[in-house]
Design an enzyme around this catalytic site. Structure first.
Site, mmCIF file in Angstrom:
data_model
loop_
_atom_site.group_PDB
_atom_site.id
_atom_site.type_symbol
_atom_site.label_atom_id
_atom_site.label_comp_id
_atom_site.label_asym_id
_atom_site.label_seq_id
_atom_site.Cartn_x
_atom_site.Cartn_y
_atom_site.Cartn_z
ATOM 1 N N ALA A 143 0.846 -1.197 0.000
ATOM 2 C CA ALA A 143 0.000 0.000 0.000
ATOM 3 C C ALA A 143 0.884 1.251 0.000
ATOM 4 C CB ALA A 143 -0.938 -0.024 1.193
ATOM 5 N N ARG A 144 1.208 1.755 1.165
ATOM 6 C CA ARG A 144 2.120 2.885 1.318
ATOM 7 C C ARG A 144 2.900 2.701 2.619
ATOM 8 N NH1 ARG A 144 1.325 3.421 -3.205
ATOM 9 N NH2 ARG A 144 0.829 5.284 -4.445
ATOM 10 N N GLU A 151 11.655 6.520 -0.235
ATOM 11 C CA GLU A 151 11.984 5.775 -1.449
ATOM 12 C C GLU A 151 12.804 6.674 -2.374
ATOM 13 O OE1 GLU A 151 8.360 4.284 -3.151
ATOM 14 O OE2 GLU A 151 7.810 3.169 -1.350
ATOM 15 N N HIS A 197 9.147 -1.047 -4.971
ATOM 16 C CA HIS A 197 7.879 -0.445 -5.394
ATOM 17 C C HIS A 197 7.558 -0.824 -6.843
ATOM 18 C CE1 HIS A 197 5.062 3.123 -4.307
ATOM 19 N NE2 HIS A 197 4.429 2.221 -5.044
ATOM 20 N N GLY A 209 4.837 -2.728 -7.860
ATOM 21 C CA GLY A 209 3.490 -3.258 -8.002
ATOM 22 C C GLY A 209 2.862 -3.047 -9.365
ATOM 23 N N ALA A 210 3.255 -1.999 -10.080
ATOM 24 C CA ALA A 210 2.624 -1.684 -11.367
ATOM 25 C C ALA A 210 3.439 -2.166 -12.566
ATOM 26 C CB ALA A 210 2.413 -0.173 -11.479
#
Length: 335
Positions: free
Chosen positions: A243-244, A272, A291, A293-294
């Protein structure tokens, strides 16, 4: 109708706005591309945008500021071929008369992130980095580690409910897991149809062998997982965060991980990029990814398809599937 598609470079254009999708769009609207480069200014976009009724954007597109929108005399539709629209549109866009329609491509990104969640659950649940590190050191297998958590038959707690967690629930079905969900946004009837159990945060943390965080970062959720909450988790449980980072109190998590009591699989962090000397990177009970995820190639290729499909529906007067309202925009705005 005229549509302007803004892309940072040719590589991004080929990845996000595939020829087949653009051909479909050209049947209902005239299409122009502008390759921005990283140095295109808002003023240059303002000079270019007049006369266009639709604008499609993606990563690194310049923001549709008030200055740009004042020049967008015919703009009726904005489609962002990426996730949150907050960095792309100024909230004054919702004050236009008639209000400009805003959509994004969150669904493909949610599915990409959900796939990563499953990968992290598998990697963390099977302690793959620990076994790989042991083999690099010449240790075939730790005789004291007889089993791993795995996924099959586990109790898995999801904190937060949205497109990502819905997809995770679907992907978990073959593992016959008991799925707990902590969210006020999921009605009881919907939870029952999904086969999940609604419960409070404390109950979820106590019962789950795997906990996965999916909340949006807001003033209310920032730091919501701290020392008190982590202490409720079972010894040997796995904590997953895609998530964050700031939703979790990082020092509290680090203390638990350094004690060896918990495992973690983390794709997001407070700062980050993560510094190379971060203690999170040296712990054998932690899987860290930058990071990503995308980053699914397939789902990235669906970003342009999604907003183009929405624009075609808009032109044809058909219902839209993912419109961003003023209220939703305000909810998504980071605090």
């Amino acid at each position: 109708m005229k549509t302007l598609i803004t892309v940072a470079n040719e590589d991004l254009r080929q990845l996000v706005f595939r020829e087949e999708a653009v051909w479909r769009l050209e049947r209902v609207t005239e299409v122009d591309f502008v390759e921005l480069g990283d140095d295109l200014t808002v003023a240059q976009l303002a000079d270019r945008i007049a006369g266009y009724e639709a604008v499609l954007t993606s990563w690194r597109s310049p923001k549709l500021t008030q200055q740009v929108l004042e020049r967008a005399d015919r703009l009726r539709f904005v489609g962002h071929a990426a996730g949150t629209v907050v960095p792309i549109v100024d909230p004054v866009i919702f004050d236009r008369d008639p209000e400009t329609v805003v959509v994004n491509a969150n669904s493909p990104l949610a599915r990409s992130t959900a796939e990563l969640v499953m990968a992290l659950m598998m990697a963390g649940g099977w302690t793959l980095n620990r076994f790989a590190d042991q083999m690099r050191r010449g240790v075939w297998r730790d005789v004291n580690q007889q089993t791993v958590i795995g996924l099959y038959g586990q109790t898995i707690g999801l904190i937060g409910y949205g497109e990502i967690s819905r997809e995770v629930i679907r992907l978990l079905q073959p593992f016959h897991a008991t799925i707990l969900l902590c969210s006020r946004n999921c009605p009881e009837e919907e939870a029952a149809s999904l086969g999940v159990q609604l419960c409070g945060l404390e109950e979820l943390l106590r019962r789950s062998t795997i906990v996965s965080l999916h909340n949006t970062l807001t003033e209310k959720t920032q730091g919501m997982i701290g020392r008190e909450q982590l202490a409720l988790m079972q010894d040997g449980a796995l904590f997953v965060n895609t998530a964050r980072g700031p939703i979790v109190q990082e020092q509290a998590l680090l203390d638990e991980l350094e004690s060896g009591r918990l495992y973690a699989a983390l794709d997001v962090f407070h700062a980050e990029p993560v510094q190379v000397d971060s203690p999170l990177l040296r712990l054998p009970n932690v899987v860290c990814t930058p990071h990503i995820g995308a980053m699914s190639r397939y789902w990235r290729g669906q970003l342009g398809e999604t907003v183009i499909d929405e624009l075609i529906r808009f032109v044809n007067g058909e219902p839209l599937q993912g419109r961003i309202t003023r209220e939703k925009f305000a909810f998504l705005t980071p605090q």
